[in-house]
Design a protein around this motif. Structure first.
Motif, mmCIF file in Angstrom:
data_model
loop_
_atom_site.group_PDB
_atom_site.id
_atom_site.type_symbol
_atom_site.label_atom_id
_atom_site.label_comp_id
_atom_site.label_asym_id
_atom_site.label_seq_id
_atom_site.Cartn_x
_atom_site.Cartn_y
_atom_site.Cartn_z
ATOM 1 N N GLU A 53 0.822 -1.213 0.000
ATOM 2 C CA GLU A 53 0.000 0.000 0.000
ATOM 3 C C GLU A 53 0.857 1.265 0.000
ATOM 4 N N SER A 54 1.962 1.214 0.727
ATOM 5 C CA SER A 54 2.849 2.375 0.767
ATOM 6 C C SER A 54 3.561 2.565 -0.573
ATOM 7 N N LEU A 55 4.128 1.482 -1.089
ATOM 8 C CA LEU A 55 4.935 1.580 -2.318
ATOM 9 C C LEU A 55 4.093 1.916 -3.551
ATOM 10 N N ASN A 56 2.801 1.583 -3.509
ATOM 11 C CA ASN A 56 1.936 1.881 -4.647
ATOM 12 C C ASN A 56 1.044 3.090 -4.393
ATOM 13 N N GLN B 134 9.769 4.987 0.749
ATOM 14 C CA GLN B 134 10.123 3.984 -0.256
ATOM 15 C C GLN B 134 11.273 3.102 0.211
ATOM 16 N N SER B 135 12.301 3.731 0.765
ATOM 17 C CA SER B 135 13.466 2.934 1.157
ATOM 18 C C SER B 135 13.095 1.960 2.275
ATOM 19 N N TYR B 136 12.287 2.415 3.237
ATOM 20 C CA TYR B 136 11.836 1.509 4.296
ATOM 21 C C TYR B 136 10.915 0.422 3.730
ATOM 22 N N GLY B 137 9.987 0.840 2.869
ATOM 23 C CA GLY B 137 9.005 -0.114 2.328
ATOM 24 C C GLY B 137 9.671 -1.190 1.481
ATOM 25 N N GLU B 138 10.642 -0.767 0.673
ATOM 26 C CA GLU B 138 11.326 -1.750 -0.177
ATOM 27 C C GLU B 138 12.071 -2.781 0.663
ATOM 28 N N LYS B 139 12.726 -2.300 1.722
ATOM 29 C CA LYS B 139 13.468 -3.254 2.562
ATOM 30 C C LYS B 139 12.510 -4.221 3.250
ATOM 31 N N ALA B 140 11.411 -3.693 3.772
ATOM 32 C CA ALA B 140 10.452 -4.552 4.467
ATOM 33 C C ALA B 140 9.851 -5.574 3.496
ATOM 34 N N ALA C 66 4.302 5.053 8.227
ATOM 35 C CA ALA C 66 4.293 6.227 9.105
ATOM 36 C C ALA C 66 4.601 7.481 8.306
ATOM 37 N N TYR C 67 5.451 7.348 7.287
ATOM 38 C CA TYR C 67 5.791 8.530 6.504
ATOM 39 C C TYR C 67 5.059 8.576 5.163
ATOM 40 N N SER C 68 4.094 7.658 4.967
ATOM 41 C CA SER C 68 3.215 7.794 3.806
ATOM 42 C C SER C 68 1.810 7.482 4.318
ATOM 43 N N GLN C 69 1.230 6.368 3.905
ATOM 44 C CA GLN C 69 -0.116 6.052 4.359
ATOM 45 C C GLN C 69 -0.450 4.647 3.864
ATOM 46 N N VAL C 70 -1.444 4.008 4.468
ATOM 47 C CA VAL C 70 -1.924 2.737 3.935
ATOM 48 C C VAL C 70 -2.965 2.993 2.849
ATOM 49 N N GLY C 71 -3.651 1.951 2.412
ATOM 50 C CA GLY C 71 -4.536 2.129 1.254
ATOM 51 C C GLY C 71 -5.824 1.326 1.313
ATOM 52 N N VAL C 72 -6.184 0.778 0.151
ATOM 53 C CA VAL C 72 -7.498 0.148 -0.035
ATOM 54 C C VAL C 72 -7.735 -0.992 0.959
ATOM 55 N N ALA C 73 -6.752 -1.866 1.134
ATOM 56 C CA ALA C 73 -6.964 -3.032 1.996
ATOM 57 C C ALA C 73 -7.268 -2.597 3.426
ATOM 58 N N HIS C 74 -6.513 -1.642 3.926
ATOM 59 C CA HIS C 74 -6.754 -1.205 5.304
ATOM 60 C C HIS C 74 -8.106 -0.514 5.453
ATOM 61 N N ALA C 75 -8.461 0.317 4.497
ATOM 62 C CA ALA C 75 -9.752 1.017 4.589
ATOM 63 C C ALA C 75 -10.888 -0.014 4.658
ATOM 64 N N LEU D 152 -8.078 -7.761 -4.232
ATOM 65 C CA LEU D 152 -7.724 -6.406 -4.690
ATOM 66 C C LEU D 152 -6.828 -6.406 -5.931
ATOM 67 N N GLU D 153 -6.968 -7.434 -6.768
ATOM 68 C CA GLU D 153 -6.069 -7.508 -7.926
ATOM 69 C C GLU D 153 -6.225 -6.302 -8.863
ATOM 70 N N ASP D 154 -7.393 -5.652 -8.860
ATOM 71 C CA ASP D 154 -7.545 -4.463 -9.709
ATOM 72 C C ASP D 154 -6.707 -3.293 -9.201
ATOM 73 N N TYR D 155 -6.430 -3.282 -7.910
ATOM 74 C CA TYR D 155 -5.714 -2.144 -7.329
ATOM 75 C C TYR D 155 -4.217 -2.426 -7.154
ATOM 76 N N TYR D 156 -3.903 -3.643 -6.786
ATOM 77 C CA TYR D 156 -2.504 -4.010 -6.525
ATOM 78 C C TYR D 156 -2.187 -5.334 -7.235
#
Lengths: 360, 360
Positions: free
Chosen positions: A202-205, A214-220, A254-263, A287-291
């Motif tokens: 959700e963060s990376l997209n 991005q750097s945190y999300g990619e590593k995770a 924390a430095y971006s936001q979550v998305g469709v799945a969390h909502a 959620l294949e249409d979104y991610y």
């Protein structure tokens, strides 16, 4: 444009067995012998001396077992706070949460509410907290939620499931001891680990993405793939890695936001009491249409670990129930804006969500 | 065994242009109109209104330009602190460093010494600081050193080059604005970026490695490779990424340790005044026996960017000079233990180091 000035966890210790340092860490924080430390501990550890014998209780300190069958409620927080206020003349020296996301969020919320008047439901939202929280410590015993680094504590209130997001929410101290996660049952290990995986996707997209998250999300994400796609599931290295994946994934959202799945998963939790980890999985599976890429990899992971998710959970809901669930999901505007963009209302309608919920 | 309880930077803001938020960030930290903010600014920005016009000076605030021709000295810190104490009745509201590793380290050291008696040389070492530092803010204008996240401030004292390592050293606030690095000259960009690269190699190949520092080190290394091996060198994305690489690389060594290159580079700095970034490069270029893969990739990066390093810098040194340099390097025991293991003294002798220095 203004960027978030993110408050970090003040101190972190990492390592197998570092839970043993708890006593040394707390000692200098004791205000006086009448100001207790209150330990909230996941009741899965009741009778587990391996863990509980290492919780340093002295003076009037108190250990409170918390059931995590249900997610934390604002009413529960208010009761826990009242209990503490009525039981002790002095404000506590500290609040320590030992458990998963629910217990960590309870510790954060209680620490905040001890120093802020009124009911916790009044603080659900962004930056409504006025006073600094009581010193609070987070000790995760399952990895994935990112609650150990976040500036939120997610509560189900009378009107909504929404966090107390504030600069006073993050822990003053986090103790990351991967050994504490060694007895997590496999299904929970998967669901909670996928919370981290979904954070990354959700963060990376998302449209809020920046080089920091991005750097945190990619590593995770990389760590999640090592653990859930390639690796062995139960060894020490995997526990270590998943604890770090949770940390980095938490920093990323924390430095971006979550998305469709969390909502949408918040909607499921609010109406049906479905817990966050499995709720995310149930939603994300559709959620294949979104991610598209993220969901394809998720399905591989699910298969590899023989996870079967509940089906048809929305089949018998009334129109009124759908409305409630959909309204909770749609009220989380920053999540949709991150996922879809500023014009998200053009494509995300009640009908869109109903059609998706019906698949679950 | 006891694990480090690492103190983190309290707050971080990241984004291109976030330097504009400095005024809003500082305002609530002003103690009173007589307690100034002191800004230490790299003198490369003298006359650069694009940057300096955005430094919010009011009341008795002061901007001090700092030359970074030489690395920070303990005597320099003591003078700066004395100047402040003699110029103002009130302790400053805050110390703000705007520059590279040297300026950031000066800001940290001055903030510490304003609240601790004696001379800064007395605090070189580990955990010798008694009192909390004055509120201090770090704003890097070049990426790589990791000074923005570390719990040290490296100073050259009368007897050694060694950091003031303490829980009070880390910044209370870091402002990560990659745009501030846009005018860094290419050679400095490379040398300072390589400081980060070397941090990763030393951390990832060290005996102190753990899953915490590994996850940070791997991400920083990946970013370094994207920037210095694959990427364009000057675009915004590359500036953003290098600022994050420096951050993650700094976190990685903060929870492990550096190694051979840093130990030997400290010797060069102490004796010959060679600056840290280029010193690391000069040393690392000859460490194929210790970091074979890392050195091979370093040579590729050097070639790609047409960097030529000084040669023969130790050719004319006297035996006495060699002794001084070698003693400084060998005194950094934790670095050698991390690099080689507990029995490092069996293989790392004065002769080993002299032979290596002679190649440089």
């Amino acid at each position: 444009m203004s960027y978030k000035n993110f408050p970090m966890v003040s101190r972190v210790v990492f390592g197998r067995g570092c839970f043993n340092q708890l006593e040394d860490i707390l000692a200098p924080k004791r205000i006086n012998s009448k100001a207790p430390f209150i330990f909230f501990v996941d009741d899965v550890f009741k009778g587990n001396a391996w863990l509980t014998s290492r919780i340093p209780l002295s003076y009037d300190d108190k250990l409170v077992y918390v059931s995590t069958k249900e997610e934390p409620k604002t009413s529960q927080i208010d009761e826990l706070v009242e209990d503490i206020i009525l039981s002790y003349k002095d404000r506590p020296s500290g609040i320590i949460g030992i458990g998963g996301g629910s217990v960590l969020d309870i510790a954060k919320a209680v620490a905040i509410m001890l120093n802020n008047d009124g009911e916790s439901k009044d603080y659900q939202g962004w930056d409504l907290v006025q006073n600094e929280a009581v010193y609070h410590v987070g000790i995760p015993t399952i990895s994935g939620t990112g609650a150990e680094v976040s500036r939120t504590t997610i509560l189900t209130g009378p009107e909504r499931k929404l966090g107390i997001n504030s600069d006073f929410t993050p822990f003053d101290q986090v103790i990351l001891d991967p050994e504490l996660t060694k007895d997590v049952p496999k299904d929970q290990w998967f669901y909670t680990g996928m919370d981290c995986y979904v954070h990354c996707i959700e963060s990376l997209n998302g449209t809020y993405l920046n080089a920091f998250s991005q750097s945190y999300g990619e590593k995770a994400l990389e760590l999640c793939k090592e653990i859930f796609l390639e690796g062995d599931t139960s060894d020490e290295e995997s526990q270590d890695k998943l604890m770090m994946a949770s940390w980095h994934g938490g920093m990323s959202i924390a430095y971006s936001q979550v998305g469709v799945a969390h909502a949408m998963s918040y909607g499921l939790s609010y109406l049906l009491g479905i817990k966050h980890g499995i709720g995310n999985c149930i939603v994300f599976d559709h959620l294949e249409d979104y991610y598209p890429e993220g969901v394809a990899v998720f399905k591989q992971m699910k298969k590899k670990h023989n996870i079967s998710l509940p089906q048809g959970i929305c089949a018998n809901l009334s129109d009124k129930e759908f409305d409630i669930m959909i309204n909770v999901a749609l009220s989380l505007e920053p999540l949709w804006e991150n996922a879809i963009g500023k014009n998200w209302k053009k494509t995300i309608t009640k009908e869109t969500l109903k059609a998706l919920y019906l698949k679950m």
